[in-house]
Structures are given as structure tokens and as C-alpha cells.
Design a protein around this motif. Structure first.
Motif, PDB file in Angstrom:
ATOM      1  N   SER A 191       1.587  -4.293  10.100  1.00 43.64           N
ATOM      2  CA  SER A 191       1.460  -3.035  10.838  1.00 43.64           C
ATOM      3  C   SER A 191       0.992  -3.279  12.277  1.00 43.64           C
ATOM      4  CB  SER A 191       0.474  -2.088  10.125  1.00 43.64           C
ATOM      5  OG  SER A 191      -0.806  -2.703  10.008  1.00 43.64           O
ATOM      6  N   TYR A 192       1.393  -2.316  13.127  1.00 47.96           N
ATOM      7  CA  TYR A 192       0.980  -2.326  14.527  1.00 47.96           C
ATOM      8  C   TYR A 192       0.453  -0.936  14.847  1.00 47.96           C
ATOM      9  CZ  TYR A 192       1.360  -1.974  19.590  1.00 47.96           C
ATOM     10  OH  TYR A 192       1.095  -1.729  20.939  1.00 47.96           O
ATOM     11  N   SER A 193      -0.812  -0.878  15.245  1.00 46.70           N
ATOM     12  CA  SER A 193      -1.449   0.393  15.584  1.00 46.70           C
ATOM     13  C   SER A 193      -1.267   1.412  14.453  1.00 46.70           C
ATOM     14  CB  SER A 193      -0.870   0.946  16.889  1.00 46.70           C
ATOM     15  OG  SER A 193      -1.570   2.119  17.286  1.00 46.70           O
ATOM     16  N   ASP A 194      -1.577   0.950  13.258  1.00 42.44           N
ATOM     17  CA  ASP A 194      -1.510   1.761  12.015  1.00 42.44           C
ATOM     18  C   ASP A 194      -0.088   2.206  11.658  1.00 42.44           C
ATOM     19  OD1 ASP A 194      -4.266   1.552  11.688  1.00 42.44           O
ATOM     20  OD2 ASP A 194      -4.643   3.387  12.841  1.00 42.44           O
ATOM     21  N   ILE A 195       0.904   1.588  12.297  1.00 41.90           N
ATOM     22  CA  ILE A 195       2.294   1.869  11.948  1.00 41.90           C
ATOM     23  C   ILE A 195       2.868   0.634  11.280  1.00 41.90           C
ATOM     24  CG2 ILE A 195       4.588   2.455  12.821  1.00 41.90           C
ATOM     25  CD1 ILE A 195       3.246   3.861  15.170  1.00 41.90           C
ATOM     26  N   VAL A 196       3.368   0.780  10.076  1.00 37.40           N
ATOM     27  CA  VAL A 196       3.938  -0.345   9.336  1.00 37.40           C
ATOM     28  C   VAL A 196       5.287  -0.675   9.964  1.00 37.40           C
ATOM     29  CG1 VAL A 196       4.741  -1.181   7.104  1.00 37.40           C
ATOM     30  CG2 VAL A 196       2.734   0.305   7.231  1.00 37.40           C
ATOM     31  N   ILE A 197       5.394  -1.867  10.562  1.00 36.88           N
ATOM     32  CA  ILE A 197       6.636  -2.271  11.223  1.00 36.88           C
ATOM     33  C   ILE A 197       7.444  -3.280  10.396  1.00 36.88           C
ATOM     34  CG2 ILE A 197       5.658  -1.826  13.509  1.00 36.88           C
ATOM     35  CD1 ILE A 197       5.229  -4.843  13.779  1.00 36.88           C
ATOM     36  N   GLY A 198       6.841  -3.790   9.304  1.00 41.22           N
ATOM     37  CA  GLY A 198       7.566  -4.725   8.445  1.00 41.22           C
ATOM     38  C   GLY A 198       6.958  -4.731   7.051  1.00 41.22           C
ATOM     39  N   THR A 199       7.831  -4.928   6.064  1.00 40.41           N
ATOM     40  CA  THR A 199       7.390  -4.918   4.656  1.00 40.41           C
ATOM     41  C   THR A 199       8.094  -6.041   3.923  1.00 40.41           C
ATOM     42  OG1 THR A 199       7.064  -2.515   4.706  1.00 40.41           O
ATOM     43  CG2 THR A 199       7.237  -3.546   2.540  1.00 40.41           C
ATOM     44  N   GLY A 200       7.384  -6.659   3.001  1.00 45.58           N
ATOM     45  CA  GLY A 200       7.974  -7.709   2.174  1.00 45.58           C
ATOM     46  C   GLY A 200       7.491  -7.587   0.737  1.00 45.58           C
ATOM     47  N   ASN A 201       8.384  -7.939  -0.190  1.00 46.31           N
ATOM     48  CA  ASN A 201       8.069  -7.881  -1.622  1.00 46.31           C
ATOM     49  C   ASN A 201       8.066  -9.283  -2.214  1.00 46.31           C
ATOM     50  OD1 ASN A 201       7.933  -4.985  -1.798  1.00 46.31           O
ATOM     51  ND2 ASN A 201      10.178  -4.948  -1.687  1.00 46.31           N
ATOM     52  N   MET A 202       6.998  -9.608  -2.866  1.00 46.38           N
ATOM     53  CA  MET A 202       6.882 -10.915  -3.500  1.00 46.38           C
ATOM     54  C   MET A 202       7.497 -10.871  -4.896  1.00 46.38           C
ATOM     55  SD  MET A 202       3.418 -12.994  -4.582  1.00 46.38           S
ATOM     56  CE  MET A 202       3.343 -12.066  -6.124  1.00 46.38           C
ATOM     57  N   LYS A 203       8.210 -11.918  -5.250  1.00 42.17           N
ATOM     58  CA  LYS A 203       8.763 -12.021  -6.604  1.00 42.17           C
ATOM     59  C   LYS A 203       7.666 -12.389  -7.600  1.00 42.17           C
ATOM     60  CE  LYS A 203      13.410 -13.412  -5.205  1.00 42.17           C
ATOM     61  NZ  LYS A 203      14.475 -14.460  -5.333  1.00 42.17           N
ATOM     62  N   LYS A 204       7.732 -11.782  -8.761  1.00 36.18           N
ATOM     63  CA  LYS A 204       6.746 -12.085  -9.801  1.00 36.18           C
ATOM     64  C   LYS A 204       6.949 -13.513 -10.307  1.00 36.18           C
ATOM     65  CE  LYS A 204       6.543  -7.296 -11.409  1.00 36.18           C
ATOM     66  NZ  LYS A 204       6.726  -6.395 -12.586  1.00 36.18           N
ATOM     67  N   PHE A 205       5.862 -14.121 -10.719  1.00 41.66           N
ATOM     68  CA  PHE A 205       5.953 -15.476 -11.244  1.00 41.66           C
ATOM     69  C   PHE A 205       4.813 -15.722 -12.242  1.00 41.66           C
ATOM     70  CE2 PHE A 205       3.403 -15.692  -7.391  1.00 41.66           C
ATOM     71  CZ  PHE A 205       2.311 -16.465  -7.762  1.00 41.66           C
ATOM     72  N   TYR A 206       4.981 -16.798 -12.967  1.00 38.54           N
ATOM     73  CA  TYR A 206       3.965 -17.220 -13.935  1.00 38.54           C
ATOM     74  C   TYR A 206       3.358 -18.530 -13.461  1.00 38.54           C
ATOM     75  CZ  TYR A 206       1.873 -19.090 -18.212  1.00 38.54           C
ATOM     76  OH  TYR A 206       1.002 -19.632 -19.132  1.00 38.54           O
ATOM     77  N   GLN A 207       2.032 -18.580 -13.459  1.00 40.98           N
ATOM     78  CA  GLN A 207       1.322 -19.773 -13.025  1.00 40.98           C
ATOM     79  C   GLN A 207       0.542 -20.357 -14.212  1.00 40.98           C
ATOM     80  OE1 GLN A 207       1.861 -20.763  -9.880  1.00 40.98           O
ATOM     81  NE2 GLN A 207       0.818 -22.701 -10.350  1.00 40.98           N
ATOM     82  N   SER A 208       0.876 -21.589 -14.562  1.00 45.94           N
ATOM     83  CA  SER A 208       0.213 -22.234 -15.694  1.00 45.94           C
ATOM     84  C   SER A 208      -1.226 -22.599 -15.328  1.00 45.94           C
ATOM     85  CB  SER A 208       0.986 -23.475 -16.126  1.00 45.94           C
ATOM     86  OG  SER A 208       1.083 -24.396 -15.058  1.00 45.94           O
ATOM     87  N   ARG A 209      -1.970 -22.996 -16.319  1.00 50.45           N
ATOM     88  CA  ARG A 209      -3.395 -23.292 -16.122  1.00 50.45           C
ATOM     89  C   ARG A 209      -3.571 -24.518 -15.205  1.00 50.45           C
ATOM     90  NH1 ARG A 209      -5.372 -27.274 -19.709  1.00 50.45           N
ATOM     91  NH2 ARG A 209      -3.768 -28.121 -21.091  1.00 50.45           N
ATOM     92  N   ARG A 210      -4.620 -24.404 -14.411  1.00 49.67           N
ATOM     93  CA  ARG A 210      -5.002 -25.496 -13.507  1.00 49.67           C
ATOM     94  C   ARG A 210      -3.833 -25.984 -12.635  1.00 49.67           C
ATOM     95  NH1 ARG A 210      -9.042 -29.585 -16.848  1.00 49.67           N
ATOM     96  NH2 ARG A 210     -10.772 -28.128 -17.077  1.00 49.67           N
TER      97      ARG A 210
END
Length: 296
Positions: A191-210
Motif C-alpha cells: 500500500s501507498y498512503s493507505d491505498i493498496v496498490i498491489g496484492t499477492g496470494n501465496m499458495k498453500k503448502f505443507y511444511q514437515s517437522r524441523r
């Protein structure tokens, strides 16, 4: 030899007729004990049978009366035997009933104990997994393209429009020692000056232990109206000529399945970073300092 005369005979007949008839006498043989020797002696104990009846009639009546007593005793004792049998059956039924109740109690106690132990074990696992929160660290951001141009919004109002194409990189590390996590995220907002100028979506994933990974998310915006805030960003080339302060914000959500779906702790981490766009560093990954971001 004396011959009886007729007078004597007559007197004898008269006397015999006047006397009552004699009853027959019977003698009973009983043993007697004299010192060490046992002898059998006859005691003159007459047993008189009335009406001249023979002695066996008395013995038969005695046997009959004895048999009647035995039968009566047998009849009298039989109900008691029946009562004893009934009482024994009642005791057996009570024992069976008590056994069935005890089995039910044992089964219910087993179920309750198993449930309590399982609940305690689940609470222990949940408590042990709580401190193992995932670790998130923003590494860098790269601006591939930024352009500001005149345009109009959906309602036809004239305003400056901005287009952004950037990439955010961060590391995600699962500190869990005995469980993996499923990771998702809210949209990454630039965001710039409280205006969202870009958006991105993260892909879901599975993270194993350690383990950990490097995550890259594209954050883009196309022709976002700036209205009055875009006056300082406009230039003849369409690219801002001075550094532009921006803000990156999103939330990482992690869910661990410690014991199937019964024990599944959740972890939330809000990330906010202060980012500065430098026109001289276009298409260059700009590392973000640790004090540039906050993790809540």
C-alpha cells in the motif's frame, strides 16, 4: 384211678360255663446282659391280644403306623427341600445379576479411564506444541516494474493510475519436533498512503517437522487509481523520480495436526514491513533489515 361221678362232671361243666374265657398269653423274648456273657432269657412279659387276635395283627398295625409316619415325615420334609432349591436358584440368579452388573461397571470404568487418559495425553501434546510456533522472516523485495500515468476510474473520474509488479521473498521455518504444519496466508498487500496498490496470494503448502523453505509471492496491481495522492509520483517518464515509502502487510496462518484432527493447534503471525521503492534499484532484490518488519 379215681372215676368222676356225674355230679362232679356236672359241677365242672357248670363252673366252666360260668367262668369267663381266658385270653391267650404271648411271651416276648428279650436279651439280657449278665456281666461279660450275653445270654438270652425269656421274661414272662405277656402281650395280651384283645378278642383273642393273633400277635401279628399288632405288629402289622405298628408297621403301618410307622410307614405312615415316614410318609408324613417325607411329605413334611419335601416342601423344605423345595424351598432350599428355590433359595439356591435365587442365589444363583443374584450372583449372575451381580456378575453382569460388575461387568458393566468394569466396562464403563474402562471407557471412562481410557477417555480421561486420552484427554490428558491430548492436552499434554497440545501444551507441548504451543511453544513451537513457526518462524517467519522477510528476506527481500524486488520491483520489476512501476509506472504512473493519467487515467480515470470506473466512474469516469480523472486521476493518476499506478501499475506495480514486484516479488516478495521470505523464509518459513517449522520448529515443530514431532509434527508438520499446513500453511496459508491472507493476501499480501502493498500500500501507498493507505491505498493498496498491489496484492499477492501465496499458495498453500505443507511444511514437515524441523524444516524450512524460501517462499516467493508476486505482488501486483494494475491501474490502481491514486486520486490526489499520486501528484508526487508523476513524472515525464512515468516512473517516480524520488524514493517512495510503501508498506507491506499480511498474516501467515499455520495449522498443525499433532494427533490427527483431534489435536490441531493453530498459529497466527501478522507481518508488517516498511518498504522503500528506490528508482535506482529497479529489478534488484532489496534486502529488508530486521528492524524494518514487525511480527505479531
Amino acid at each position: 384211678m379215681h372215676t368222676k361221678t356225674d355230679s362232679e362232671v356236672t359241677s365242672l361243666d357248670a363252673s366252666s360255663t360260668t367262668r369267663s374265657p381266658r385270653r391267650q398269653a404271648y411271651y416276648v423274648q428279650s436279651p439280657s446282659h449278665d456281666g461279660e456273657k450275653t445270654t438270652t432269657s425269656f421274661h414272662s412279659t405277656p402281650v395280651i391280644s384283645p378278642m383273642g387276635s393273633p400277635p401279628h395283627s399288632h405288629s402289622s398295625s405298628s408297621r403301618f403306623s410307622a410307614s405312615r409316619k415316614i410318609n408324613n415325615n417325607h411329605r413334611n420334609t419335601k416342601p423344605w427341600k423345595d424351598i432350599d432349591v428355590i433359595e439356591e436358584e435365587g442365589l444363583l440368579q443374584n450372583q449372575d445379576h451381580n456378575r453382569s452388573l460388575s461387568r458393566r461397571y468394569y466396562f464403563l470404568a474402562f471407557i471412562l479411564g481410557f477417555f480421561l487418559l486420552f484427554t490428558l495425553f491430548s492436552l499434554i501434546l497440545w501444551g507441548a506444541s504451543r511453544p513451537m510456533k513457526p518462524h517467519v522472516l522477510i528476506k527481500s523485495i524486488k520491483f520489476d516494474h512501476i509506472r504512473v500515468q493519467a487515467g480515470s476510474d470506473a466512474t469516469g473520474v480523472a486521476t493518476d493510475m499506478i501499475t506495480v509488479n514486484s516479488t516478495v521473498r521470505f523464509t518459513y521455518r517449522n520448529k515443530g519436533t514431532f509434527f508438520g504444519v499446513h500453511v496459508s496466508s491472507t493476501p499480501l498487500d502493498l500500500s501507498y498512503s493507505d491505498i493498496v496498490i498491489g496484492t499477492g496470494n501465496m499458495k498453500k503448502f505443507y511444511q514437515s517437522r524441523r524444516s524450512q523453505r524460501l517462499v516467493s509471492v508476486a505482488v501486483m496491481g494494475s491501474k490502481i487509481p491514486l486520486y490526489g495522492s499520486g501528484a508526487s509520483l508523476s513524472s515525464t517518464t512515468g516512473m517516480p523520480s524520488t524514493p517512495v515509502p510503501l508498506k507491506l502487510s499480511f498474516e501467515i496462518r499455520s495449522r498443525a495436526y499433532v494427533l490427527g484432527k483431534l489435536v490441531k493447534p493453530k498459529y497466527y503471525k501478522k507481518v508488517q514491513c516498511s518498504v522503500t521503492f528506490d528508482p535506482k534499484k529497479i529489478n534488484v532484490s532489496v534486502p529488508l533489515k530486521k528492524n524494518s518488519c514487525t511480527y505479531d
